[in-house]
Write a protein that holds these residues in place. Structure first.
Motif, PDB file in Angstrom:
ATOM      1  N   ARG A 238       0.996  -1.258  -0.048  1.00 15.34           N
ATOM      2  CA  ARG A 238      -0.033  -0.001  -0.073  1.00 15.34           C
ATOM      3  C   ARG A 238       0.840   1.025   0.172  1.00 15.34           C
ATOM      4  O   ARG A 238       1.971   1.222   0.419  1.00 15.34           O
ATOM      5  CB  ARG A 238      -0.904  -0.096   1.171  1.00 15.34           C
ATOM      6  CG  ARG A 238      -2.045  -1.280   1.242  1.00 15.34           C
ATOM      7  CD  ARG A 238      -2.772  -1.228   2.767  1.00 15.34           C
ATOM      8  NE  ARG A 238      -3.175   0.016   2.738  1.00 15.34           N
ATOM      9  CZ  ARG A 238      -3.850   0.180   4.168  1.00 15.34           C
ATOM     10  NH1 ARG A 238      -4.029  -0.695   5.147  1.00 15.34           N
ATOM     11  NH2 ARG A 238      -4.543   1.442   4.226  1.00 15.34           N
ATOM     12  N   ALA A 239       0.362   2.216  -0.431  1.00 16.07           N
ATOM     13  CA  ALA A 239       1.031   3.759  -0.424  1.00 16.07           C
ATOM     14  C   ALA A 239       0.738   4.399   0.814  1.00 16.07           C
ATOM     15  O   ALA A 239       1.398   5.333   1.395  1.00 16.07           O
ATOM     16  CB  ALA A 239       0.592   4.545  -1.870  1.00 16.07           C
ATOM     17  N   VAL A 240      -0.466   4.205   1.439  1.00 15.96           N
ATOM     18  CA  VAL A 240      -0.768   4.840   2.871  1.00 15.96           C
ATOM     19  C   VAL A 240      -1.354   3.735   3.663  1.00 15.96           C
ATOM     20  O   VAL A 240      -1.895   3.003   3.501  1.00 15.96           O
ATOM     21  CB  VAL A 240      -2.112   5.922   2.188  1.00 15.96           C
ATOM     22  CG1 VAL A 240      -2.329   6.430   3.645  1.00 15.96           C
ATOM     23  CG2 VAL A 240      -1.489   6.714   1.408  1.00 15.96           C
ATOM     24  N   TYR A 241      -0.953   3.796   4.994  1.00 16.42           N
ATOM     25  CA  TYR A 241      -1.289   3.321   6.160  1.00 16.42           C
ATOM     26  C   TYR A 241      -1.588   4.029   7.275  1.00 16.42           C
ATOM     27  O   TYR A 241      -1.247   5.146   7.490  1.00 16.42           O
ATOM     28  CB  TYR A 241      -0.078   2.351   6.739  1.00 16.42           C
ATOM     29  CG  TYR A 241       0.663   1.601   5.623  1.00 16.42           C
ATOM     30  CD1 TYR A 241       0.203   0.167   5.461  1.00 16.42           C
ATOM     31  CD2 TYR A 241       1.626   1.709   4.796  1.00 16.42           C
ATOM     32  CE1 TYR A 241       0.664  -0.766   4.785  1.00 16.42           C
ATOM     33  CE2 TYR A 241       2.048   0.753   3.938  1.00 16.42           C
ATOM     34  CZ  TYR A 241       1.680  -0.303   3.877  1.00 16.42           C
ATOM     35  OH  TYR A 241       2.288  -1.150   2.810  1.00 16.42           O
ATOM     36  N   PRO A 242      -2.384   3.236   8.377  1.00 17.39           N
ATOM     37  CA  PRO A 242      -2.886   3.995   9.354  1.00 17.39           C
ATOM     38  C   PRO A 242      -1.568   3.827  10.321  1.00 17.39           C
ATOM     39  O   PRO A 242      -0.615   3.283   9.934  1.00 17.39           O
ATOM     40  CB  PRO A 242      -4.022   3.016  10.009  1.00 17.39           C
ATOM     41  CG  PRO A 242      -3.844   1.665   9.372  1.00 17.39           C
ATOM     42  CD  PRO A 242      -3.440   2.039   7.929  1.00 17.39           C
TER      43      PRO A 242
ATOM     44  N   GLY B  29       3.004  11.160   8.907  1.00 15.02           N
ATOM     45  CA  GLY B  29       4.089  11.648   8.137  1.00 15.02           C
ATOM     46  C   GLY B  29       4.670  10.805   6.943  1.00 15.02           C
ATOM     47  O   GLY B  29       3.931   9.789   6.677  1.00 15.02           O
ATOM     48  N   ILE B  30       5.768  10.988   6.204  1.00 15.25           N
ATOM     49  CA  ILE B  30       6.278  10.186   5.145  1.00 15.25           C
ATOM     50  C   ILE B  30       7.325   9.123   5.617  1.00 15.25           C
ATOM     51  O   ILE B  30       8.430   9.762   6.523  1.00 15.25           O
ATOM     52  CB  ILE B  30       7.025  11.213   4.035  1.00 15.25           C
ATOM     53  CG1 ILE B  30       5.747  11.924   3.682  1.00 15.25           C
ATOM     54  CG2 ILE B  30       7.534  10.189   2.882  1.00 15.25           C
ATOM     55  CD1 ILE B  30       4.785  11.259   2.902  1.00 15.25           C
ATOM     56  N   TYR B  31       7.502   8.039   5.434  1.00 16.38           N
ATOM     57  CA  TYR B  31       8.327   6.791   5.969  1.00 16.38           C
ATOM     58  C   TYR B  31       8.823   6.167   4.798  1.00 16.38           C
ATOM     59  O   TYR B  31       8.436   6.273   3.687  1.00 16.38           O
ATOM     60  CB  TYR B  31       7.341   6.131   6.870  1.00 16.38           C
ATOM     61  CG  TYR B  31       7.168   6.808   8.303  1.00 16.38           C
ATOM     62  CD1 TYR B  31       7.724   6.679   9.488  1.00 16.38           C
ATOM     63  CD2 TYR B  31       5.916   7.622   8.454  1.00 16.38           C
ATOM     64  CE1 TYR B  31       7.402   7.366  10.543  1.00 16.38           C
ATOM     65  CE2 TYR B  31       5.715   7.931   9.447  1.00 16.38           C
ATOM     66  CZ  TYR B  31       6.275   7.806  10.718  1.00 16.38           C
ATOM     67  OH  TYR B  31       5.984   8.514  11.893  1.00 16.38           O
TER      68      TYR B  31
ATOM     69  N   ALA C  76      11.528   1.929  -0.291  1.00 16.11           N
ATOM     70  CA  ALA C  76      10.177   1.958  -0.615  1.00 16.11           C
ATOM     71  C   ALA C  76       9.389   3.015   0.234  1.00 16.11           C
ATOM     72  O   ALA C  76       9.585   2.611   1.543  1.00 16.11           O
ATOM     73  CB  ALA C  76       9.605   0.557  -0.436  1.00 16.11           C
ATOM     74  N   GLU C  77       8.989   4.073   0.053  1.00 15.03           N
ATOM     75  CA  GLU C  77       8.349   5.102   0.749  1.00 15.03           C
ATOM     76  C   GLU C  77       6.619   4.813   0.997  1.00 15.03           C
ATOM     77  O   GLU C  77       6.138   4.359  -0.072  1.00 15.03           O
ATOM     78  CB  GLU C  77       8.474   6.471  -0.035  1.00 15.03           C
ATOM     79  CG  GLU C  77       9.960   6.848   0.041  1.00 15.03           C
ATOM     80  CD  GLU C  77      10.193   8.340  -0.524  1.00 15.03           C
ATOM     81  OE1 GLU C  77       9.045   9.091  -0.381  1.00 15.03           O
ATOM     82  OE2 GLU C  77      11.261   8.668  -0.922  1.00 15.03           O
ATOM     83  N   PHE C  78       6.398   5.071   2.187  1.00 14.04           N
ATOM     84  CA  PHE C  78       4.653   5.341   2.443  1.00 14.04           C
ATOM     85  C   PHE C  78       4.347   6.522   3.137  1.00 14.04           C
ATOM     86  O   PHE C  78       5.416   7.017   3.794  1.00 14.04           O
ATOM     87  CB  PHE C  78       4.461   3.985   3.033  1.00 14.04           C
ATOM     88  CG  PHE C  78       4.967   3.706   4.376  1.00 14.04           C
ATOM     89  CD1 PHE C  78       4.119   4.120   5.693  1.00 14.04           C
ATOM     90  CD2 PHE C  78       6.379   3.101   4.302  1.00 14.04           C
ATOM     91  CE1 PHE C  78       4.834   3.700   6.852  1.00 14.04           C
ATOM     92  CE2 PHE C  78       6.820   2.892   5.429  1.00 14.04           C
ATOM     93  CZ  PHE C  78       6.121   3.018   6.601  1.00 14.04           C
ATOM     94  N   ARG C  79       3.003   6.792   3.403  1.00 14.36           N
ATOM     95  CA  ARG C  79       2.581   7.630   4.181  1.00 14.36           C
ATOM     96  C   ARG C  79       1.818   7.166   5.285  1.00 14.36           C
ATOM     97  O   ARG C  79       1.026   6.527   5.062  1.00 14.36           O
ATOM     98  CB  ARG C  79       1.739   8.630   3.284  1.00 14.36           C
ATOM     99  CG  ARG C  79       1.519   9.977   3.965  1.00 14.36           C
ATOM    100  CD  ARG C  79       1.134  11.269   3.250  1.00 14.36           C
ATOM    101  NE  ARG C  79      -0.441  10.877   2.513  1.00 14.36           N
ATOM    102  CZ  ARG C  79      -0.629  10.416   1.507  1.00 14.36           C
ATOM    103  NH1 ARG C  79       0.432  10.257   0.485  1.00 14.36           N
ATOM    104  NH2 ARG C  79      -1.990  10.020   0.928  1.00 14.36           N
ATOM    105  N   VAL C  80       1.903   7.655   6.541  1.00 10.63           N
ATOM    106  CA  VAL C  80       1.177   7.447   7.622  1.00 10.63           C
ATOM    107  C   VAL C  80       0.149   8.712   7.810  1.00 10.63           C
ATOM    108  O   VAL C  80       0.491   9.674   7.947  1.00 10.63           O
ATOM    109  CB  VAL C  80       1.898   7.092   8.823  1.00 10.63           C
ATOM    110  CG1 VAL C  80       0.866   7.136  10.034  1.00 10.63           C
ATOM    111  CG2 VAL C  80       2.659   5.979   8.704  1.00 10.63           C
ATOM    112  N   GLU C  81      -1.216   8.161   7.833  1.00  6.32           N
ATOM    113  CA  GLU C  81      -2.158   9.351   7.948  1.00  6.32           C
ATOM    114  C   GLU C  81      -2.992   8.947   9.367  1.00  6.32           C
ATOM    115  O   GLU C  81      -3.092   7.677   9.830  1.00  6.32           O
ATOM    116  CB  GLU C  81      -3.197   9.374   6.981  1.00  6.32           C
ATOM    117  CG  GLU C  81      -2.585   9.856   5.637  1.00  6.32           C
ATOM    118  CD  GLU C  81      -3.520   9.850   4.590  1.00  6.32           C
ATOM    119  OE1 GLU C  81      -4.668   9.309   4.683  1.00  6.32           O
ATOM    120  OE2 GLU C  81      -3.296  10.427   3.397  1.00  6.32           O
TER     121      GLU C  81
END
Length: 299
Positions: free
Chosen positions: A200-204, A273-275, A294-299
């Protein structure tokens, strides 16, 4: 990571690297085995591996380091296997121009005199993609030393990549081959072509991340279970502390060309943030090492 004598690798499965010795996950990931003191940086959450990883997809030709004896006399066991003669042969991955060696030694009393009228033939031969004979690179005929019952042979591999060789040892009585041992030496293409991706690109803030490593090149990859989790901020990428007392087994993994490997990581209490997840791989039989992200975002 180069060859090991008599190391016929399974190229897609984890293998013990330090007999399941455990390394502590680092405060900035799990790469250096040291836990950071709490005052070193603000804790934004933690992470830990929850799977050992597995090969999940991909197509590749079977890769074997077991030679097809074909044109050779098959092993008989008269001398080498249980016959009182010890044989060691270079095998597995090597770089262009590296040395390969083999030796034969009498390990039981009396075997030296029994072999006095025998000769040992060492041969390095180049093979094609189907393991058929191409040419003889080097050949040597030797006798065991009468004092210590030992003989050896060392050859420098050609400065050529993407080549497969057979390294054979034969015990001769006149023109008759009485026993044989052989290995496969692989000199791969000198490249590392791989991708690291996430499911996924975005995670909780609390989730399970699936990390996917794809070997797109022609060279087998070597790596471990360790990884690094970082957050992008004003000072650039900084490490996210691992959960206290979390560790991974020190295991080496090989991934053949065309295959995909996955590992799951649990994250918790991460600030928005961005991880990124980083993983270092190297090409077997090459000096090449790559760190993949591999980048992802936490919202």
């Amino acid at each position: 990571m180069s060859s090991r004598k008599f190391s016929f690798f399974r190229t897609t499965a984890p293998m013990p690297f330090l007999a399941l010795a455990f390394a502590l996950l680092a405060a900035s990931g799990c790469s250096n085995g040291r836990a950071a003191a709490p005052e070193e940086e603000t804790v934004v959450g933690y992470h830990s591996p929850i799977s050992m990883g597995e090969v999940v997809s991909g197509e590749t030709e079977p890769h074997s380091f077991e030679p097809d004896y074909g044109e050779f006399q098959a092993p008989t066991g008269k001398w080498i296997t249980g016959g009182g003669i010890g044989v060691s042969i270079s095998a597995g991955f090597k770089r262009p121009g590296e040395p390969a060696e083999a030796w034969v030694q009498a390990v039981e009393p009396g075997k030296t005199s029994e072999l006095a009228d025998r000769a040992v033939r060492y041969k390095l031969t180049e093979r094609d993609r189907n393991d058929a004979y191409v040419r003889t690179v080097e050949e040597s005929l030797k006798n065991l030393d009468s004092w210590n019952g030992y003989t050896g042979f060392r050859v420098k591999l050609p400065e050529k990549a993407g080549v497969r060789y057979y390294f054979s040892v034969e015990i001769l009585h006149g023109s008759t081959v009485e026993d044989t041992a052989a290995s496969v030496v692989e000199v791969p293409v000198q490249e590392v072509a791989a991708d690291l991706a996430l499911d996924r690109a975005v995670y909780p803030a609390d989730a399970e991340i699936v990390v996917r490593l794809v070997n797109r090149g022609r060279t087998t990859l070597f790596y471990g279970l360790d990884y690094r989790l970082e957050r992008d901020g004003e000072d650039g990428w900084t490490g996210v502390p691992a959960r206290e007392n979390t560790g991974v087994p020190a295991i080496g993994i090989q991934l053949s060309s065309g295959l995909t490997w996955e590992q799951s990581i649990r994250i918790a209490n991460l600030a928005p943030g961005i991880y990124r997840v980083s993983k270092t791989v190297e090409g077997m039989g090459t000096p090449i090492e790559r760190t993949l992200n591999a980048e992802f975002r936490v919202e």
